[in-house]
Scaffold this motif. Structure first.
Motif, PDB file in Angstrom:
ATOM      1  N   VAL A  69       1.012  -1.577   0.294  1.00  9.92           N
ATOM      2  CA  VAL A  69      -0.343  -0.074  -0.292  1.00  9.92           C
ATOM      3  C   VAL A  69       1.054   1.280  -0.188  1.00  9.92           C
ATOM      4  O   VAL A  69       0.641   2.234  -0.782  1.00  9.92           O
ATOM      5  N   LEU A  70       1.968   1.188   0.850  1.00 13.03           N
ATOM      6  CA  LEU A  70       2.677   2.137   1.120  1.00 13.03           C
ATOM      7  C   LEU A  70       3.237   2.338  -0.560  1.00 13.03           C
ATOM      8  O   LEU A  70       3.654   3.464  -0.612  1.00 13.03           O
ATOM      9  N   LEU A  71       3.517   1.886  -0.828  1.00 17.42           N
ATOM     10  CA  LEU A  71       4.757   1.662  -2.424  1.00 17.42           C
ATOM     11  C   LEU A  71       4.189   2.645  -3.480  1.00 17.42           C
ATOM     12  O   LEU A  71       4.493   3.113  -3.894  1.00 17.42           O
ATOM     13  N   ALA A  72       2.665   1.548  -3.411  1.00 16.06           N
ATOM     14  CA  ALA A  72       1.379   2.043  -4.271  1.00 16.06           C
ATOM     15  C   ALA A  72       1.589   4.061  -3.800  1.00 16.06           C
ATOM     16  O   ALA A  72       1.688   4.843  -4.933  1.00 16.06           O
ATOM     17  N   LYS A  73       1.835   4.632  -2.717  1.00 15.39           N
ATOM     18  CA  LYS A  73       1.092   6.067  -2.371  1.00 15.39           C
ATOM     19  C   LYS A  73       3.211   6.832  -3.220  1.00 15.39           C
ATOM     20  O   LYS A  73       2.219   7.279  -3.484  1.00 15.39           O
TER      21      LYS A  73
END
Length: 220
Positions: A69-73
């Motif tokens: 999720v954080l890498l997508a952000k």
């Protein structure tokens, strides 16, 4: 979610909004004021890149589901930063055609960076799965070694019990031998007693006959 990541994210969002405002104001300036504003924007972009690197490092240290999720952000923030860089180049470029060409090059570079980031993400996920498989193999090996040690301990206990049973069997065999010898001795004693009984009985009978004969001859 990581509190450290959230802190970096909040700083980046504030910095990005501030840079966007500065880009808007710089586009209507000229001369030294424009150069000073552009210099401030470039300094802010460097700071934003530093925050993105910190967020990237923090995200990759977390659990896989949170990390994804954080890498997508982060991909969105990188795209936003690339747009800011493009806007800065457009503002600093005096030739509109040169600005358009730079924008196209920047777009192609952004796509290449996105593909590279996706490939790196897949590589990191594959490496992580490999590490997890390696951990499972190590855990299975540790369990196997513990089972082997337990088996060796059980075999040692069984060997000790076997030695104890053999010792007890030998002791019982010795007792049986002693009982057999005692039985033979008792049998011999019993035979001697019976033989002595017959001898004593015979002697008593002879004495009785002798006494009867003596009495008979005396009375006659």
């Amino acid at each position: 979610m990581s509190h450290v990541f959230e802190g970096y994210e909040r700083q980046y969002c504030e910095l990005s909004a501030n840079l966007s405002k500065k880009c808007t104001s710089a586009s209507i300036l000229d001369g030294e004021q424009k150069k000073q504003k552009v210099s401030e924007i470039k300094t802010g972009i460097d700071e934003a890149e530093s925050l993105i690197r910190k967020m990237d490092l923090e995200a990759r240290s977390l659990q896989p589901n949170v990390k994804a999720v954080l890498l997508a952000k982060l991909r969105e923030y990188k795209s936003d930063l690339n747009n800011l860089k493009t806007e800065v180049k457009r503002i600093t470029s005096a030739n509109p055609s040169q600005a358009a060409r730079d924008e196209l090059l920047e777009s192609g570079m952004a796509d290449a960076l996105t593909v590279s980031a996706n490939q790196r993400t897949r590589l990191m996920m594959s490496t992580e799965r490999l590490n997890q498989s390696s951990d499972r193999v190590k855990e299975s090996r540790r369990t196997m070694l513990e089972t082997e040690e337990l088996g060796v301990s059980i075999l040692q206990d069984l060997h000790q019990q076997r030695q104890s049973l053999l010792h007890a069997h030998n002791t019982l065999h010795g007792v049986d031998d002693n009982i057999g010898r005692s039985k033979k001795i008792l049998t011999n004693i019993s035979r001697r007693m019976n033989r002595n009984k017959w001898i004593i009985g015979t002697i008593i009978a002879v004495l009785v006959v002798a006494i009867v004969l003596i009495l008979y001859f005396k009375l006659k």
